[in-house]
Design a protein around this motif. Sequence first.
Motif, mmCIF file in Angstrom:
data_model
loop_
_atom_site.group_PDB
_atom_site.id
_atom_site.type_symbol
_atom_site.label_atom_id
_atom_site.label_comp_id
_atom_site.label_asym_id
_atom_site.label_seq_id
_atom_site.Cartn_x
_atom_site.Cartn_y
_atom_site.Cartn_z
ATOM 1 N N LEU A 35 0.871 -1.599 -0.546
ATOM 2 C CA LEU A 35 0.483 -0.312 -0.242
ATOM 3 C C LEU A 35 0.744 1.205 0.497
ATOM 4 O O LEU A 35 1.434 1.392 0.585
ATOM 5 C CB LEU A 35 -1.290 0.065 1.586
ATOM 6 C CG LEU A 35 -1.838 -0.936 1.472
ATOM 7 C CD1 LEU A 35 -2.368 -1.119 2.529
ATOM 8 C CD2 LEU A 35 -2.940 -0.963 -0.086
ATOM 9 N N LEU A 92 8.093 -4.635 6.032
ATOM 10 C CA LEU A 92 7.806 -2.925 6.878
ATOM 11 C C LEU A 92 9.004 -1.891 6.256
ATOM 12 O O LEU A 92 9.027 -0.995 6.967
ATOM 13 C CB LEU A 92 7.574 -3.417 8.098
ATOM 14 C CG LEU A 92 7.245 -4.555 8.861
ATOM 15 C CD1 LEU A 92 7.197 -5.163 10.149
ATOM 16 C CD2 LEU A 92 5.131 -4.429 8.152
ATOM 17 N N VAL A 228 -9.652 -1.256 0.466
ATOM 18 C CA VAL A 228 -9.922 -2.685 0.952
ATOM 19 C C VAL A 228 -11.029 -3.416 0.856
ATOM 20 O O VAL A 228 -11.594 -4.696 0.809
ATOM 21 C CB VAL A 228 -9.227 -2.283 2.442
ATOM 22 C CG1 VAL A 228 -9.811 -3.233 3.268
ATOM 23 C CG2 VAL A 228 -7.921 -1.685 2.358
ATOM 24 N N LEU A 232 -8.452 -5.077 -2.387
ATOM 25 C CA LEU A 232 -7.185 -4.902 -3.463
ATOM 26 C C LEU A 232 -7.047 -5.435 -3.765
ATOM 27 O O LEU A 232 -6.062 -4.873 -5.094
ATOM 28 C CB LEU A 232 -5.470 -5.427 -2.087
ATOM 29 C CG LEU A 232 -6.576 -4.012 -0.491
ATOM 30 C CD1 LEU A 232 -5.242 -4.229 0.416
ATOM 31 C CD2 LEU A 232 -5.286 -3.208 -1.736
ATOM 32 N N LEU A 276 -14.391 -6.523 6.881
ATOM 33 C CA LEU A 276 -13.906 -7.353 6.583
ATOM 34 C C LEU A 276 -14.042 -8.646 7.179
ATOM 35 O O LEU A 276 -13.137 -9.587 6.639
ATOM 36 C CB LEU A 276 -12.812 -7.039 6.628
ATOM 37 C CG LEU A 276 -12.387 -5.776 5.416
ATOM 38 C CD1 LEU A 276 -11.616 -5.051 5.627
ATOM 39 C CD2 LEU A 276 -12.207 -6.243 4.301
ATOM 40 N N PRO A 280 -12.714 -11.577 3.977
ATOM 41 C CA PRO A 280 -11.031 -10.610 4.473
ATOM 42 C C PRO A 280 -11.246 -10.783 3.581
ATOM 43 O O PRO A 280 -10.203 -9.779 3.684
ATOM 44 C CB PRO A 280 -10.968 -12.233 5.354
ATOM 45 C CG PRO A 280 -12.328 -13.408 6.301
ATOM 46 C CD PRO A 280 -13.165 -12.950 5.249
ATOM 47 N N PHE B 74 0.441 -7.187 12.901
ATOM 48 C CA PHE B 74 1.293 -6.065 12.270
ATOM 49 C C PHE B 74 -0.064 -4.839 12.819
ATOM 50 O O PHE B 74 -1.356 -4.897 12.984
ATOM 51 C CB PHE B 74 1.142 -5.385 10.396
ATOM 52 C CG PHE B 74 1.600 -3.844 9.640
ATOM 53 C CD1 PHE B 74 2.806 -3.224 10.734
ATOM 54 C CD2 PHE B 74 0.596 -3.344 9.703
ATOM 55 C CE1 PHE B 74 3.264 -2.016 10.319
ATOM 56 C CE2 PHE B 74 0.790 -2.307 8.851
ATOM 57 C CZ PHE B 74 2.268 -1.869 9.019
ATOM 58 N N LEU B 125 -8.204 -11.130 10.283
ATOM 59 C CA LEU B 125 -7.506 -10.033 9.209
ATOM 60 C C LEU B 125 -6.177 -10.307 9.474
ATOM 61 O O LEU B 125 -5.541 -10.923 10.361
ATOM 62 C CB LEU B 125 -7.523 -8.756 9.297
ATOM 63 C CG LEU B 125 -9.253 -8.572 10.272
ATOM 64 C CD1 LEU B 125 -9.484 -7.003 9.907
ATOM 65 C CD2 LEU B 125 -10.017 -8.586 8.741
ATOM 66 N N VAL B 128 -2.207 -6.203 5.318
ATOM 67 C CA VAL B 128 -2.988 -4.714 5.228
ATOM 68 C C VAL B 128 -4.605 -4.291 6.153
ATOM 69 O O VAL B 128 -4.429 -3.714 5.989
ATOM 70 C CB VAL B 128 -2.618 -3.915 3.696
ATOM 71 C CG1 VAL B 128 -1.104 -3.879 3.254
ATOM 72 C CG2 VAL B 128 -3.735 -5.594 2.834
ATOM 73 N N TYR B 129 -4.926 -5.812 5.830
ATOM 74 C CA TYR B 129 -6.257 -5.724 6.012
ATOM 75 C C TYR B 129 -6.693 -5.205 7.592
ATOM 76 O O TYR B 129 -6.967 -4.584 8.045
ATOM 77 C CB TYR B 129 -7.115 -7.062 6.029
ATOM 78 C CG TYR B 129 -7.344 -7.007 4.464
ATOM 79 C CD1 TYR B 129 -8.094 -6.195 3.405
ATOM 80 C CD2 TYR B 129 -6.785 -7.898 3.689
ATOM 81 C CE1 TYR B 129 -8.487 -6.771 2.539
ATOM 82 C CE2 TYR B 129 -6.622 -8.312 2.399
ATOM 83 C CZ TYR B 129 -7.472 -7.458 1.668
ATOM 84 O OH TYR B 129 -7.101 -7.867 0.584
ATOM 85 N N LEU B 132 -5.376 -1.839 8.663
ATOM 86 C CA LEU B 132 -6.023 -0.809 8.352
ATOM 87 C C LEU B 132 -7.383 -1.330 9.527
ATOM 88 O O LEU B 132 -7.261 -0.066 10.085
ATOM 89 C CB LEU B 132 -6.957 -1.108 6.848
ATOM 90 C CG LEU B 132 -8.114 0.072 6.726
ATOM 91 C CD1 LEU B 132 -8.104 0.915 5.864
ATOM 92 C CD2 LEU B 132 -10.029 -0.521 6.362
#
Lengths: 292, 338
Positions: A35, A92, A228, A232, A276, A280, B74, B125, B128-129, B132
Amino acid sequence: MELFTNQVLAGIATGAIYACMALAVVMIYQAIDHLNFAQGEMAMFSTFISWQLMQWGVSYWAAFLITLVFSFVAGIAIERILFKPLAKAPVLTNVAGFIALYAIINSSAGLLWDFTIKQYPTPFGSSPFLGSQLISTHQAGMIGVTVLLLLGLYFFFQYTRIGLAMRAAASVPESARLVGINTSWMIALGWGMATAIGSIAGMLIAPVVFLEPNMMGGVLIYGFAAAVLGGLTSPFGAVVGGFLVGIFENLAGTYIPGVGNELKLPIALALIISVLVVKPAGLFGRHIVKRV
Amino acid sequence: MSAAEEVVEGHEAVEAVPKRAMTLGTGTSLVVLAALIIAPVFVKNFIIFQMTMLLIYGLAVLALNILTGGSGQFSLGQSAFYAVGAYTTAVLMEHFNVNYALTLPIAGVVCFGFGFLFGQPALRLSGVYLALATFALATAMPQLLKLNFLEHWTGGVQGLVVTKPDAPFGLSMSQDMWLYYFTLVVVLAIYIFSVNLLRSRSGRAFMAIRDNEIAASAMGINVALYKTLAFGVSAAITGIAGSLGAIAVQFVAPDSYTITLAISLFLGMVVGGVGWLPGSIVGAAFIIFVPNIAEGISKGLSGAVFGVLLFLVIYLVPHGARQVAILGQQLAGKLRKN
């Protein structure tokens, strides 16, 4: 009922911007699997370029085109100079790179054009659209440009050799390289296109949010959310996500008591997270099955 | 090939860090510890305050390191946990007159619950999910703290003022110095706890999940439990850092805990080296001092200077301070041989 229709239409108009932004996000995500947190700032910088050109007396559409070309080249340059060396670094570390790019662009724009709010012209005019009170010509124009852009991208990816090559390089880089596609340049091309699309979003929304270095902060978050939400891996999903987020944001701000402008964003994000949790991979995303 | 080069091969979000490479050697640790104990005696109160903040941010980065470096999840939402910890302490101290030292474990427990609960929906999740979702938490937090019905407790936009504690037992020590040593003891205790946690059964479970979730579940690890547990532990430690931060700064307000804080902590982790616990302090030093240095170089372009410095760091050492440590170790090894 009129309030409702009004809010939905306004939502579609801002949704068009989120859709553009989400598209740019998806373009880069497809190319490099990251992203781009600096996408909004890149769009802001492009918008400033077009504004500067107009200040120098260039007509709107000429400035628009020059900015598109500039953004495309700048996107490729950023990839070649800044991110190609990081291709093998951990994910990262790349994210940290995006944050660094964000800081650099934001601060440079502030120094070049300072932080005062500037008017930005619209080529469509701001009178009511076709005599209806529901939507302004600028909002209609934003929707129109987004639709055109989408169609253009669809044809590019479906019916041109280079579009096909880009899709191949994004989905299976190893095989793409074997059939002679220069995947490294396809990535750069993806950056260029994403930057150009982002600049369109910036130039379209600038008349609404006014021009200043922090103008894209909120827009980018909604763009991410839209990407999202839609998935994506799907440009089409990103666009649908953009419109959905735009409409929901406006309706939540109007109808849920106590939300107002302050809590609009958290509410929109909460909705996306609930979607999500059920799906997901996003509404239209491919679910990738992992092999051990 | 060095260990740092080996891990470049995989394109995982978080590179695998061998269990042994997570800490410093005994000798180095003792030297660092001695330096941390002696240093405040020689410097001014303001620098002691900055060193306290360094330890506090280091603790928050350490917490993120357990989550990301340990379990591979993350988070951009650490500022939310930090805020909850800070507010727990401020409210307990100012409304209920609870002793500051007692508020730390309470903040830890509150944040553990908070993190554990947040980890439940976040379970589904990843990547990236999850970024977010946690980002949403971080953006919502300052707004939630401003809500009207909480205003009586939180002080709304104005925030709360926290009283700085005096040194106990009649010690003739400045408040800053006492708080520094107090923080140092807390941070050390949590550091030792974290090292042991990552070496324990649970820590190995975290790392197995990080390296391969499906394989981990095939080995009989309760993936859902350990993932939420990692969130809870990380939130608890971040909350304690927040508590200490509230006492050191003597003030809490919603806008101190925005997404910028979460991003700083994330940068701290990357600069320190993901998964390398001692790197947390190096990362904290980067996020505290580099913005000041950037400001010193150019006021108008401080953001750009910061960005360029950050780029330099990640070009030179994409694996952060850990890479430097590994290189140093190899160099020392070579010197010993000669």
